[in-house]
Design an enzyme around this catalytic site. Structure first.
Site, PDB file in Angstrom:
ATOM      1  CE  LYS A   9      -4.012  -2.299   2.157  1.00  0.00           C
ATOM      2  NZ  LYS A   9      -5.095  -2.035   3.301  1.00  0.00           N
ATOM      3  CE1 TYR A  49      -9.640  -2.997   0.031  1.00  0.00           C
ATOM      4  CE2 TYR A  49      -8.523  -1.176  -0.922  1.00  0.00           C
ATOM      5  CZ  TYR A  49      -8.260  -2.198  -0.500  1.00  0.00           C
ATOM      6  OH  TYR A  49      -7.023  -2.650   0.354  1.00  0.00           O
ATOM      7  CG  PHE A  57     -13.321   1.239   6.626  1.00  0.00           C
ATOM      8  CD1 PHE A  57     -13.031   0.552   5.541  1.00  0.00           C
ATOM      9  CD2 PHE A  57     -13.924   0.471   7.539  1.00  0.00           C
ATOM     10  CE1 PHE A  57     -13.152  -0.564   5.287  1.00  0.00           C
ATOM     11  CE2 PHE A  57     -14.162  -0.856   7.484  1.00  0.00           C
ATOM     12  CZ  PHE A  57     -13.782  -1.456   6.207  1.00  0.00           C
ATOM     13  CB  THR A  91      -7.458  -5.571   9.559  1.00  0.00           C
ATOM     14  OG1 THR A  91      -8.150  -6.665   8.884  1.00  0.00           O
ATOM     15  CG2 THR A  91      -7.835  -4.443   9.084  1.00  0.00           C
ATOM     16  NE  ARG A 102      -2.592  -5.691   6.848  1.00  0.00           N
ATOM     17  CZ  ARG A 102      -4.019  -6.113   6.369  1.00  0.00           C
ATOM     18  NH1 ARG A 102      -4.449  -7.139   7.388  1.00  0.00           N
ATOM     19  NH2 ARG A 102      -4.466  -5.705   5.452  1.00  0.00           N
ATOM     20  CG  ASN A 112      -3.714  -2.522   6.698  1.00  0.00           C
ATOM     21  OD1 ASN A 112      -3.565  -1.905   5.508  1.00  0.00           O
ATOM     22  ND2 ASN A 112      -4.826  -2.951   7.135  1.00  0.00           N
ATOM     23  CG  HIS A 115      -5.250  -6.227  -0.527  1.00  0.00           C
ATOM     24  ND1 HIS A 115      -6.657  -6.128   0.018  1.00  0.00           N
ATOM     25  CD2 HIS A 115      -5.454  -7.031  -1.452  1.00  0.00           C
ATOM     26  CE1 HIS A 115      -7.475  -6.669  -0.622  1.00  0.00           C
ATOM     27  NE2 HIS A 115      -6.746  -7.524  -1.465  1.00  0.00           N
ATOM     28  CD  GLU A 126      -8.753  -8.780  -3.823  1.00  0.00           C
ATOM     29  OE1 GLU A 126      -9.563  -8.329  -3.008  1.00  0.00           O
ATOM     30  OE2 GLU A 126      -7.916  -9.403  -3.477  1.00  0.00           O
TER      31      GLU A 126
HETATM   32  N1  UDP Z   1      -9.841  -0.730   6.984  1.00  0.00           N
HETATM   33  C1  UDP Z   1     -10.011   0.573   7.703  1.00  0.00           C
HETATM   34  N2  UDP Z   1     -10.751   0.576   8.752  1.00  0.00           N
HETATM   35  C2  UDP Z   1     -11.338  -0.490   9.511  1.00  0.00           C
HETATM   36  C3  UDP Z   1     -11.144  -1.671   8.659  1.00  0.00           C
HETATM   37  C4  UDP Z   1     -10.387  -1.749   7.663  1.00  0.00           C
HETATM   38  O1  UDP Z   1      -9.558   1.633   7.263  1.00  0.00           O
HETATM   39  O2  UDP Z   1     -11.951  -0.278  10.618  1.00  0.00           O
HETATM   40  C5  UDP Z   1      -8.978  -0.750   5.921  1.00  0.00           C
HETATM   41  C6  UDP Z   1      -7.738  -1.424   6.062  1.00  0.00           C
HETATM   42  O3  UDP Z   1      -6.829  -0.822   5.032  1.00  0.00           O
HETATM   43  C7  UDP Z   1      -7.949  -2.913   5.488  1.00  0.00           C
HETATM   44  C8  UDP Z   1      -9.081  -2.356   4.406  1.00  0.00           C
HETATM   45  O4  UDP Z   1      -9.664  -1.512   4.850  1.00  0.00           O
HETATM   46  O5  UDP Z   1      -6.915  -3.424   5.181  1.00  0.00           O
HETATM   47  C9  UDP Z   1      -9.946  -3.653   4.007  1.00  0.00           C
HETATM   48  O6  UDP Z   1     -10.488  -4.119   5.198  1.00  0.00           O
HETATM   49  P1  UDP Z   1     -10.678  -5.576   5.641  1.00  0.00           P
HETATM   50  O7  UDP Z   1     -11.693  -5.720   6.666  1.00  0.00           O
HETATM   51  O8  UDP Z   1     -10.851  -6.467   4.134  1.00  0.00           O
HETATM   52  O9  UDP Z   1      -9.193  -6.205   6.119  1.00  0.00           O
HETATM   53  P2  UDP Z   1      -8.086  -6.949   5.206  1.00  0.00           P
HETATM   54  O10 UDP Z   1      -8.716  -8.080   4.615  1.00  0.00           O
HETATM   55  O11 UDP Z   1      -7.425  -5.941   4.689  1.00  0.00           O
HETATM   56  O12 UDP Z   1      -7.218  -7.486   6.522  1.00  0.00           O
HETATM   57 MG    MG Z   2     -10.139  -7.663   3.017  1.00  0.00          MG
END
Ligand code: UDP
Ligand code: MG
Length: 142
Positions: A9, A49, A57, A91, A102, A112, A115, A126
């Site tokens: 990212k 997304y 968010f 996450t 992370r 974080n 992805h 994707e």
């Molecule tokens: N994210 C955020 N706030 C939250 C949860 C997620 O900004 O409370 C962002 C974060 O960058 C995350 C992305 O949204 O990686 C996608 O969320 P997801 O729940 O799919 O998490 P991931 O699969 O990336 O662990």
């Molecule tokens: Mg995800």
């Protein structure tokens, strides 16, 4: 054999830790079969997304993901979807296990560092978002 989409990212690219993150994948014996630098527009980040479009968010996340260059990669290996998720960590970097990408390189729940696709269906979608079939290196040659 499985494939997954990995993204380094904008936060991690701008901090200059792409190489360190790629080293983690190589150390785990994961094969990188495609890689390129991309700068998403806000609209492209929103499309990528889209599954999160109703989340609070979403707007901030898609601003962040279009704020600078990212590195997109296709990883290949046995169980690579879940292995990549394990190497990435939770996450929220504050909840991520020590030694995960992370935990080491993430700043907060949004910034974080990486992805990773979360299922075979998501991975297929994707990967197709960023790569054509001809861009995926065939490791074995006839
Ligand atoms: N994210 C955020 N706030 C939250 C949860 C997620 O900004 O409370 C962002 C974060 O960058 C995350 C992305 O949204 O990686 C996608 O969320 P997801 O729940 O799919 O998490 P991931 O699969 O990336 O662990
Ligand atoms: Mg995800």
């Amino acid at each position: 054999m499985e494939r997954t989409l990995s993204i380094i990212k904008p936060d991690a690219v701008s901090r200059g830790v792409m190489g360190k993150i790629i080293s983690r994948f190589e150390a785990e014996g994961i094969t990188i079969i495609a890689a390129k630098m991309v700068r998403l527009t806000k609209e492209e980040a929103m499309a990528f997304y889209a599954v999160h479009r109703d989340k609070p968010f979403y707007d901030s996340l898609t601003d962040f993901m279009s704020s600078g260059p990212i590195m997109v990669m296709v990883l290949e290996g046995q169980d690579v979807i879940s292995r990549n998720r394990a190497i990435m960590g939770a996450t929220n970097p504050k909840q991520a296990e020590a030694g995960t990408i992370r935990a080491e390189f993430g700043t907060d729940v949004e910034k974080n560092a990486v992805h990773g696709s979360d299922s075979p269906e998501t991975a297929t979608k994707e990967i197709a978002f960023f790569f054509s079939d001809y861009e995926l290196v065939k490791m074995a040659r006839p």
